[in-house]
Design a protein around this motif. Structure first.
Motif, PDB file in Angstrom:
ATOM      1  N   SER A 143      -6.963   2.783 -10.163  1.00  0.00           N
ATOM      2  CA  SER A 143      -6.806   3.970  -9.307  1.00  0.00           C
ATOM      3  C   SER A 143      -6.831   3.590  -7.834  1.00  0.00           C
ATOM      4  CB  SER A 143      -7.921   4.983  -9.603  1.00  0.00           C
ATOM      5  OG  SER A 143      -7.797   5.496 -10.914  1.00  0.00           O
ATOM      6  N   GLU A 144      -7.739   2.672  -7.456  1.00  0.00           N
ATOM      7  CA  GLU A 144      -7.818   2.237  -6.059  1.00  0.00           C
ATOM      8  C   GLU A 144      -6.540   1.507  -5.658  1.00  0.00           C
ATOM      9  OE1 GLU A 144     -12.693   1.685  -5.968  1.00  0.00           O
ATOM     10  OE2 GLU A 144     -11.389  -0.054  -6.228  1.00  0.00           O
ATOM     11  N   ASN A 149      -1.254   1.432  -2.578  1.00  0.00           N
ATOM     12  CA  ASN A 149       0.208   1.474  -2.548  1.00  0.00           C
ATOM     13  C   ASN A 149       0.728   2.746  -1.884  1.00  0.00           C
ATOM     14  OD1 ASN A 149       0.418  -1.006  -3.868  1.00  0.00           O
ATOM     15  ND2 ASN A 149       0.371  -0.062  -5.898  1.00  0.00           N
ATOM     16  N   LEU A 150       0.064   3.864  -2.149  1.00  0.00           N
ATOM     17  CA  LEU A 150       0.504   5.135  -1.565  1.00  0.00           C
ATOM     18  C   LEU A 150       0.190   5.205  -0.069  1.00  0.00           C
ATOM     19  CD1 LEU A 150      -0.436   7.560  -4.481  1.00  0.00           C
ATOM     20  CD2 LEU A 150       1.834   6.740  -3.825  1.00  0.00           C
ATOM     21  N   ILE A 151      -0.929   4.596   0.333  1.00  0.00           N
ATOM     22  CA  ILE A 151      -1.206   4.487   1.771  1.00  0.00           C
ATOM     23  C   ILE A 151      -0.094   3.674   2.428  1.00  0.00           C
ATOM     24  CG2 ILE A 151      -2.731   3.399   3.485  1.00  0.00           C
ATOM     25  CD1 ILE A 151      -5.101   4.146   1.718  1.00  0.00           C
ATOM     26  N   GLY A 152       0.331   2.607   1.742  1.00  0.00           N
ATOM     27  CA  GLY A 152       1.411   1.779   2.259  1.00  0.00           C
ATOM     28  C   GLY A 152       2.721   2.522   2.386  1.00  0.00           C
ATOM     29  N   GLU A 153       2.899   3.575   1.567  1.00  0.00           N
ATOM     30  CA  GLU A 153       4.104   4.398   1.658  1.00  0.00           C
ATOM     31  C   GLU A 153       4.006   5.436   2.779  1.00  0.00           C
ATOM     32  OE1 GLU A 153       5.173   6.182  -2.058  1.00  0.00           O
ATOM     33  OE2 GLU A 153       4.890   4.322  -3.190  1.00  0.00           O
ATOM     34  N   GLY A 154       2.833   5.493   3.424  1.00  0.00           N
ATOM     35  CA  GLY A 154       2.665   6.414   4.540  1.00  0.00           C
ATOM     36  C   GLY A 154       2.144   7.789   4.167  1.00  0.00           C
ATOM     37  N   LEU A 155       1.660   7.943   2.922  1.00  0.00           N
ATOM     38  CA  LEU A 155       1.182   9.257   2.485  1.00  0.00           C
ATOM     39  C   LEU A 155      -0.202   9.564   3.066  1.00  0.00           C
ATOM     40  CD1 LEU A 155       3.500   8.762   0.443  1.00  0.00           C
ATOM     41  CD2 LEU A 155       2.094   9.908  -1.280  1.00  0.00           C
ATOM     42  N   SER A 156      -0.446  10.832   3.341  1.00  0.00           N
ATOM     43  CA  SER A 156      -1.757  11.275   3.799  1.00  0.00           C
ATOM     44  C   SER A 156      -2.695  11.390   2.595  1.00  0.00           C
ATOM     45  CB  SER A 156      -1.655  12.637   4.480  1.00  0.00           C
ATOM     46  OG  SER A 156      -1.282  13.639   3.528  1.00  0.00           O
ATOM     47  N   ALA A 161      -3.597  12.795  -3.051  1.00  0.00           N
ATOM     48  CA  ALA A 161      -4.302  13.615  -4.033  1.00  0.00           C
ATOM     49  C   ALA A 161      -3.307  14.387  -4.903  1.00  0.00           C
ATOM     50  CB  ALA A 161      -5.255  14.580  -3.330  1.00  0.00           C
ATOM     51  N   GLU A 162      -2.281  14.935  -4.269  1.00  0.00           N
ATOM     52  CA  GLU A 162      -1.263  15.685  -5.020  1.00  0.00           C
ATOM     53  C   GLU A 162      -0.465  14.766  -5.936  1.00  0.00           C
ATOM     54  OE1 GLU A 162       0.993  17.581  -1.990  1.00  0.00           O
ATOM     55  OE2 GLU A 162      -0.519  19.141  -1.595  1.00  0.00           O
ATOM     56  N   ARG A 163      -0.125  13.580  -5.438  1.00  0.00           N
ATOM     57  CA  ARG A 163       0.665  12.633  -6.227  1.00  0.00           C
ATOM     58  C   ARG A 163      -0.100  12.160  -7.463  1.00  0.00           C
ATOM     59  NH1 ARG A 163       4.534   8.560  -4.877  1.00  0.00           N
ATOM     60  NH2 ARG A 163       5.167   9.924  -3.154  1.00  0.00           N
ATOM     61  N   LEU A 164      -1.419  11.938  -7.308  1.00  0.00           N
ATOM     62  CA  LEU A 164      -2.234  11.403  -8.407  1.00  0.00           C
ATOM     63  C   LEU A 164      -2.944  12.501  -9.200  1.00  0.00           C
ATOM     64  CD1 LEU A 164      -3.867   8.309  -6.649  1.00  0.00           C
ATOM     65  CD2 LEU A 164      -1.808   8.382  -8.064  1.00  0.00           C
ATOM     66  N   SER A 165      -2.767  13.756  -8.760  1.00  0.00           N
ATOM     67  CA  SER A 165      -3.405  14.898  -9.437  1.00  0.00           C
ATOM     68  C   SER A 165      -4.927  14.767  -9.467  1.00  0.00           C
ATOM     69  CB  SER A 165      -2.863  15.051 -10.866  1.00  0.00           C
ATOM     70  OG  SER A 165      -1.474  15.288 -10.853  1.00  0.00           O
ATOM     71  N   ILE A 166      -5.501  14.403  -8.312  1.00  0.00           N
ATOM     72  CA  ILE A 166      -6.949  14.298  -8.178  1.00  0.00           C
ATOM     73  C   ILE A 166      -7.378  15.046  -6.919  1.00  0.00           C
ATOM     74  CG2 ILE A 166      -7.143  12.093  -9.407  1.00  0.00           C
ATOM     75  CD1 ILE A 166      -7.205  10.670  -6.722  1.00  0.00           C
ATOM     76  N   ALA A 167      -8.680  15.241  -6.754  1.00  0.00           N
ATOM     77  CA  ALA A 167      -9.194  15.945  -5.579  1.00  0.00           C
ATOM     78  C   ALA A 167      -9.066  15.065  -4.333  1.00  0.00           C
ATOM     79  CB  ALA A 167     -10.651  16.329  -5.790  1.00  0.00           C
ATOM     80  N   LYS A 172     -10.702  10.122  -0.828  1.00  0.00           N
ATOM     81  CA  LYS A 172     -11.547   9.579   0.246  1.00  0.00           C
ATOM     82  C   LYS A 172     -12.565   8.596  -0.308  1.00  0.00           C
ATOM     83  CE  LYS A 172     -11.095  13.642   3.231  1.00  0.00           C
ATOM     84  NZ  LYS A 172     -11.801  14.796   3.849  1.00  0.00           N
ATOM     85  N   ASN A 173     -13.145   8.916  -1.473  1.00  0.00           N
ATOM     86  CA  ASN A 173     -14.106   8.009  -2.101  1.00  0.00           C
ATOM     87  C   ASN A 173     -13.440   6.692  -2.482  1.00  0.00           C
ATOM     88  OD1 ASN A 173     -16.154   9.877  -1.863  1.00  0.00           O
ATOM     89  ND2 ASN A 173     -15.981  10.617  -3.959  1.00  0.00           N
ATOM     90  N   HIS A 174     -12.224   6.784  -3.035  1.00  0.00           N
ATOM     91  CA  HIS A 174     -11.471   5.575  -3.388  1.00  0.00           C
ATOM     92  C   HIS A 174     -11.217   4.723  -2.149  1.00  0.00           C
ATOM     93  CE1 HIS A 174     -11.020   6.527  -7.496  1.00  0.00           C
ATOM     94  NE2 HIS A 174      -9.997   7.352  -7.422  1.00  0.00           N
ATOM     95  N   ILE A 175     -10.847   5.359  -1.056  1.00  0.00           N
ATOM     96  CA  ILE A 175     -10.542   4.620   0.177  1.00  0.00           C
ATOM     97  C   ILE A 175     -11.786   3.928   0.716  1.00  0.00           C
ATOM     98  CG2 ILE A 175      -9.841   4.859   2.595  1.00  0.00           C
ATOM     99  CD1 ILE A 175      -7.914   7.072   1.683  1.00  0.00           C
ATOM    100  N   THR A 176     -12.914   4.628   0.695  1.00  0.00           N
ATOM    101  CA  THR A 176     -14.171   4.036   1.157  1.00  0.00           C
ATOM    102  C   THR A 176     -14.505   2.800   0.336  1.00  0.00           C
ATOM    103  OG1 THR A 176     -15.021   6.200   1.838  1.00  0.00           O
ATOM    104  CG2 THR A 176     -16.622   4.447   1.533  1.00  0.00           C
ATOM    105  N   SER A 177     -14.342   2.908  -0.967  1.00  0.00           N
ATOM    106  CA  SER A 177     -14.649   1.788  -1.865  1.00  0.00           C
ATOM    107  C   SER A 177     -13.677   0.631  -1.681  1.00  0.00           C
ATOM    108  CB  SER A 177     -14.627   2.277  -3.316  1.00  0.00           C
ATOM    109  OG  SER A 177     -14.866   1.213  -4.217  1.00  0.00           O
ATOM    110  N   LEU A 178     -12.379   0.923  -1.607  1.00  0.00           N
ATOM    111  CA  LEU A 178     -11.390  -0.154  -1.513  1.00  0.00           C
ATOM    112  C   LEU A 178     -11.471  -0.872  -0.159  1.00  0.00           C
ATOM    113  CD1 LEU A 178      -8.582   0.644   0.274  1.00  0.00           C
ATOM    114  CD2 LEU A 178      -8.326   2.230  -1.620  1.00  0.00           C
ATOM    115  N   LEU A 179     -11.858  -0.164   0.882  1.00  0.00           N
ATOM    116  CA  LEU A 179     -12.037  -0.811   2.184  1.00  0.00           C
ATOM    117  C   LEU A 179     -13.114  -1.884   2.091  1.00  0.00           C
ATOM    118  CD1 LEU A 179     -11.874   2.181   4.717  1.00  0.00           C
ATOM    119  CD2 LEU A 179     -10.228   0.310   4.507  1.00  0.00           C
ATOM    120  N   ALA A 180     -14.239  -1.534   1.441  1.00  0.00           N
ATOM    121  CA  ALA A 180     -15.338  -2.496   1.300  1.00  0.00           C
ATOM    122  C   ALA A 180     -14.908  -3.696   0.464  1.00  0.00           C
ATOM    123  CB  ALA A 180     -16.550  -1.818   0.663  1.00  0.00           C
ATOM    124  N   LYS A 181     -14.196  -3.439  -0.634  1.00  0.00           N
ATOM    125  CA  LYS A 181     -13.779  -4.527  -1.522  1.00  0.00           C
ATOM    126  C   LYS A 181     -12.745  -5.436  -0.865  1.00  0.00           C
ATOM    127  CE  LYS A 181     -14.620  -1.988  -5.838  1.00  0.00           C
ATOM    128  NZ  LYS A 181     -13.997  -1.389  -7.051  1.00  0.00           N
TER     129      LYS A 181
END
Length: 208
Positions: A143-144, A149-156, A161-167, A172-181
């Motif tokens: 998921s992260e 990849n979607l950030i790389g496509e320029g999506l907000s 959230a709409e593309r992945l059907s999640i909140a 935001k939680n995924h982004i916080t986690s992936l930044l650390a990793k």
């Protein structure tokens, strides 16, 4: 949710959290198996996990919970102050690492910060792992990786959230986690990395 095999520890933490404004304990457990069962029932926002449990480790529990619900944010609470345990916590997806010598009020602060989306992991470990691995995305969950990849496509965040059907909060939680990793600090760095990877792939394709 608190998972620790020492009832006195659980009760002490629960008392501190329950006294803190805007937070409450939804469940307690003393083992990996019990923790997994109760996590499925109550769906905690934040999980405070001891590393040593009678039937396994807190790392086992975090991985098992995240396999079913990646939105649960895990804090490791331990007496082990070493890089191996910290690296294992990072690999499992923990977003904070707290020693049992911490004061009660500090635990409440950590839980509140993690609940708000912050990552409180040792920067030395994150930096070392960034140097040890050529691919900064190799520790990301599927998921992260999609979010990268979607950030790389320029999506907000909302569009992701709409593309992945999640909140949007989950994004935001995924982004916080992936930044650390990935060892990065800002969303724009993720976008730049993704763009650079696409350019390398395009150059390789056109060189063939």
């Amino acid at each position: 949710m608190i998972i620790d095999d020492h009832e006195v520890v659980r009760r002490g933490i629960a008392e501190v959290i329950d006294r803190s404004e805007g937070m409450s304990i939804v469940a307690e457990a003393g083992s990996v198996a019990e923790g997994l069962r109760r996590a499925e029932l109550v769906h905690p926002a934040v999980m405070l996990v001891d590393l040593q449990l009678p039937d396994g480790t807190g790392i086992d529990l975090i991985k098992a919970v995240h396999a079913r619900d990646e939105s649960v944010r895990a804090i490791v609470l331990t007496s082990f102050d070493d890089d191996v345990a910290l690296a294992a916590a990072l690999d499992a997806g923990a977003v904070a690492y707290v020693l049992k010598s911490v004061r009660g009020a500090e635990i409440a602060d950590v839980v509140r910060a993690v609940g708000a989306g912050r990552v409180l992991l040792d920067e030395k470990t994150v930096t070392r792992r960034r140097k040890d691995h050529d691919d900064p995305t190799e520790d990301l969950t599927p998921s992260e990786l999609k979010v990268v990849n979607l950030i790389g496509e320029g999506l907000s965040n909302r569009e992701i959230a709409e593309r992945l059907s999640i909140a949007e909060k989950t994004v935001k939680n995924h982004i916080t986690s992936l930044l650390a990793k990935m060892g990065l600090q800002r969303r724009t760095q993720v976008a730049a990395w993704a763009a650079a990877r696409r350019n390398r792939a395009w150059s390789a394709d056109n060189a063939q």
